[in-house]
Design an enzyme around this catalytic site. Sequence first.
Site, short mmCIF file in Angstrom:
data_model
loop_
_atom_site.label_atom_id
_atom_site.label_comp_id
_atom_site.label_asym_id
_atom_site.label_seq_id
_atom_site.Cartn_x
_atom_site.Cartn_y
_atom_site.Cartn_z
N GLY A 1 15.91 8.95 15.09
CA GLY A 1 14.56 9.51 15.14
C GLY A 1 13.89 9.53 13.78
CB ALA B 1 23.88 8.16 16.35
CG ASP B 2 20.71 10.59 20.03
OD1 ASP B 2 20.48 9.38 20.20
OD2 ASP B 2 21.32 11.29 20.86
CG LEU B 3 19.47 14.81 15.17
CD1 LEU B 3 20.28 15.92 14.52
CD2 LEU B 3 18.12 15.33 15.63
#
Length: 413
Positions: free
Chosen positions: A192, A187-189
């Site tokens: 980003g 989710a973070d990647l």
Amino acid sequence: MNADPRKAQNSISRPLDGVRVLAVENFIAGPFASMWLADSGAEVVKVESREGGDYSRSTSPVRTADDGTVHGLSFLRSNRNKKSVTLDLKRPEGKQIFIELAREADIVVENLRPGVMDRLGIGYDALREQNPRLIYVAISGFGHTDVKASPYTDYPAFDIVGQAMSGLMYRPERRDDRPTYLGFSMADLQGGILAVQGALLALYQRERTGLGKKVDISLYDASLIQNEISVAMYSAFRKPTPPGVHAVTAPFGTYRARDGYIVIAVLGEHIWKRFCQVIGKPELPDDPRFVDGISRRANSDALNAHIDTWLGTLTRAEAVDALRAGGVPASVVNDVADVFDCPHIAAREMLMTLDDPVWGPIQVAGNPIKMSDVPEPEAGLPPRLGQHTDTVLAAWLRMNAAEIEALRMQEVI
């Protein structure tokens, strides 16, 4: 004498040369977004607190330098090619300096809790009054209400929350009904990546309008789009997809050869016919149980019996070679150690070595965007906390040494 090709290559401009980015960020999503902008040539100034800076500087695993400072491995992963400026944003003087920096910036990237930047007086509304061309990229768990309201906006969230709420944790194969974390910060990647895409779209539109805008990225949204096939299938059939299988086709997944696992990906009836030829079962397309992808998925036990019989006599390499020769997408299943010996990874320069003074040589994932006439990004070390405070204040705000030293004495920087 021919010129050194490396020097010639380094003289080539990068797509974002001349673009200035201010980053107020911690952990993963924001730092990866700004790092990819830096890889593309943007001057990224990471604004950090005077005490400790980005939390990933001290998140385990860490090593301690000779001066007693801790150096987190996480910080190396997502902060190459940036500059670090320390600034106390809670003090009026620090807030004013940030506003002045934002006047000179093209993009602000932040992944704080929604409302934090507004309460500090440096949110989008405040900054666009000072710089109407500014592009403000915000990454959060559930988004910002001024762009698109969510009842969850004020809830704290990390990557795992986005995976959990989007249904992704029910997708991996597992032995019981317990949801499974995917094992990496998807989710973070993805958040980003979408933040960078939004920033570039806004930059492109600014060329025509002269105005910036706010880009609002939610980790929940970023996760949901990864689960899009399950969403469409549930909408059509009102039935959850079984875990670990492709929703609309078979064979599609992991299968065991004599010496380990491979993946086979049959998508479309033309590839299904090829697959049957490869495994020596050209009659299977006429079997009513296997007439299409959905039918094959429903009768996967019967289908897998044919596949297991064929694979049981072959090594992974033999099976993959046969499938590829027959036009069927397939590969061995690598673990991370295999990546370090993969010829594709080497040829595409997808491992970058950072020669860190505390950790030593550390290989991190490289930049996946390859462009003609643009060199690979440098393996620039992540900045030390506050390393570039003086140079950025001098270059961006034209402060002299006495002014900068006065700010330091006041503990603003």
